[in-house]
Design a protein around this motif. Structure first.
Motif, PDB file in Angstrom:
ATOM      1  N   UNK A  66      12.600  -4.282   6.294  1.00  0.00           N
ATOM      2  CA  UNK A  66      12.847  -2.868   6.538  1.00  0.00           C
ATOM      3  C   UNK A  66      14.051  -2.315   5.814  1.00  0.00           C
ATOM      4  N   UNK A  67      14.555  -3.043   4.825  1.00  0.00           N
ATOM      5  CA  UNK A  67      15.732  -2.566   4.105  1.00  0.00           C
ATOM      6  C   UNK A  67      15.407  -1.683   2.908  1.00  0.00           C
ATOM      7  N   UNK A  68      14.141  -1.706   2.453  1.00  0.00           N
ATOM      8  CA  UNK A  68      13.747  -0.879   1.324  1.00  0.00           C
ATOM      9  C   UNK A  68      12.370  -0.260   1.540  1.00  0.00           C
ATOM     10  N   UNK A  69      12.222   0.954   1.015  1.00  0.00           N
ATOM     11  CA  UNK A  69      10.925   1.612   0.901  1.00  0.00           C
ATOM     12  C   UNK A  69      10.638   1.716  -0.589  1.00  0.00           C
ATOM     13  N   UNK A  70       9.403   1.427  -0.966  1.00  0.00           N
ATOM     14  CA  UNK A  70       8.966   1.528  -2.356  1.00  0.00           C
ATOM     15  C   UNK A  70       7.990   2.693  -2.455  1.00  0.00           C
ATOM     16  N   UNK A  71       8.331   3.701  -3.250  1.00  0.00           N
ATOM     17  CA  UNK A  71       7.489   4.885  -3.391  1.00  0.00           C
ATOM     18  C   UNK A  71       6.899   4.917  -4.793  1.00  0.00           C
ATOM     19  N   UNK A  72       5.572   4.867  -4.885  1.00  0.00           N
ATOM     20  CA  UNK A  72       4.884   4.963  -6.170  1.00  0.00           C
ATOM     21  C   UNK A  72       4.746   6.415  -6.580  1.00  0.00           C
ATOM     22  N   UNK A  73       5.315   6.772  -7.719  1.00  0.00           N
ATOM     23  CA  UNK A  73       5.357   8.162  -8.183  1.00  0.00           C
ATOM     24  C   UNK A  73       4.358   8.409  -9.304  1.00  0.00           C
ATOM     25  N   UNK A  74       3.920   9.670  -9.428  1.00  0.00           N
ATOM     26  CA  UNK A  74       2.984   9.965 -10.517  1.00  0.00           C
ATOM     27  C   UNK A  74       3.674  10.106 -11.865  1.00  0.00           C
TER      28      UNK A  74
END
Length: 182
Positions: free
Chosen positions: A118-126
């Motif tokens: 829970x230390x990182x969120x990975x957001x896939x961007x366009x």
């Protein structure tokens, strides 16, 4: 009747009982059972549902024009993260205080994944990148270049060391990336 689009949901607590981090906010009738948090795209909010009564007990406004879609929670249930499709943000919500923190990107966050700790969120961007966000500070700590492909899905390995990214629009492939170095 107003139509709204519900896109993402997470659950906190055990059904019918109380659990750490799931005490409901004031104004919900005092229920301490499990909660379902659901993004409501058309209303730019997260609805809080008591799973025992199936009643909406709270609304967390994210800000006008956000368009929350995908929703994740930290493993301890202290924070929620909504990928906002209208305004190119990822919104962090502190569950206990209802504090809302937008994290701005230059493009739409299509997908998101949480590290096991829970230390990182990975957001896939366009923009063909993955933004790495620290959940401690709600800031972007790294950008991982995906070359010429949009990350369509992200899965984090159980040890948190590897990101498996589906990039099917162009190549129909799944690639493995180091979570720490990209």
């Amino acid at each position: 009747m107003r139509r709204v689009l519900l896109l993402g949901a997470v659950f906190l607590g055990a059904c019918g009982g109380s659990a750490k981090g799931t005490t409901a906010p004031s104004g919900d009738g005092g229920s301490t059972g499990a909660k379902a948090y659901v993004t409501v795209y058309g209303l730019d909010e997260i609805a809080v549902i008591d799973t025992a009564s199936r009643a909406v007990v709270d609304h967390i406004a994210l800000g006008s024009g956000r368009g929350p879609a995908i929703l994740l929670k930290t493993p301890d249930g202290s924070k929620l993260y909504a990928a906002d499709w209208k305004d190119n943000t990822l919104t962090s919500v502190n569950v206990a205080t209802r504090a809302v923190t937008p994290i701005q990107f230059g493009s739409r966050p299509w997908v998101e994944a949480m590290s096991p700790k829970g230390d990182f969120v990975y957001a896939g961007l366009n923009t063909m990148e993955i933004a790495v966000i620290s959940t401690a500070t709600d800031t972007v700590t790294q950008m991982i270049d995906m070359g010429s492909q949009i990350p369509e899905s992200i899965v984090v390995s159980p040890d948190g060391a590897t990101l498996y990214v589906a990039m099917g629009l162009v190549s129909g492939t799944v690639a493995a990336f180091s979570a720490s170095t990209g």
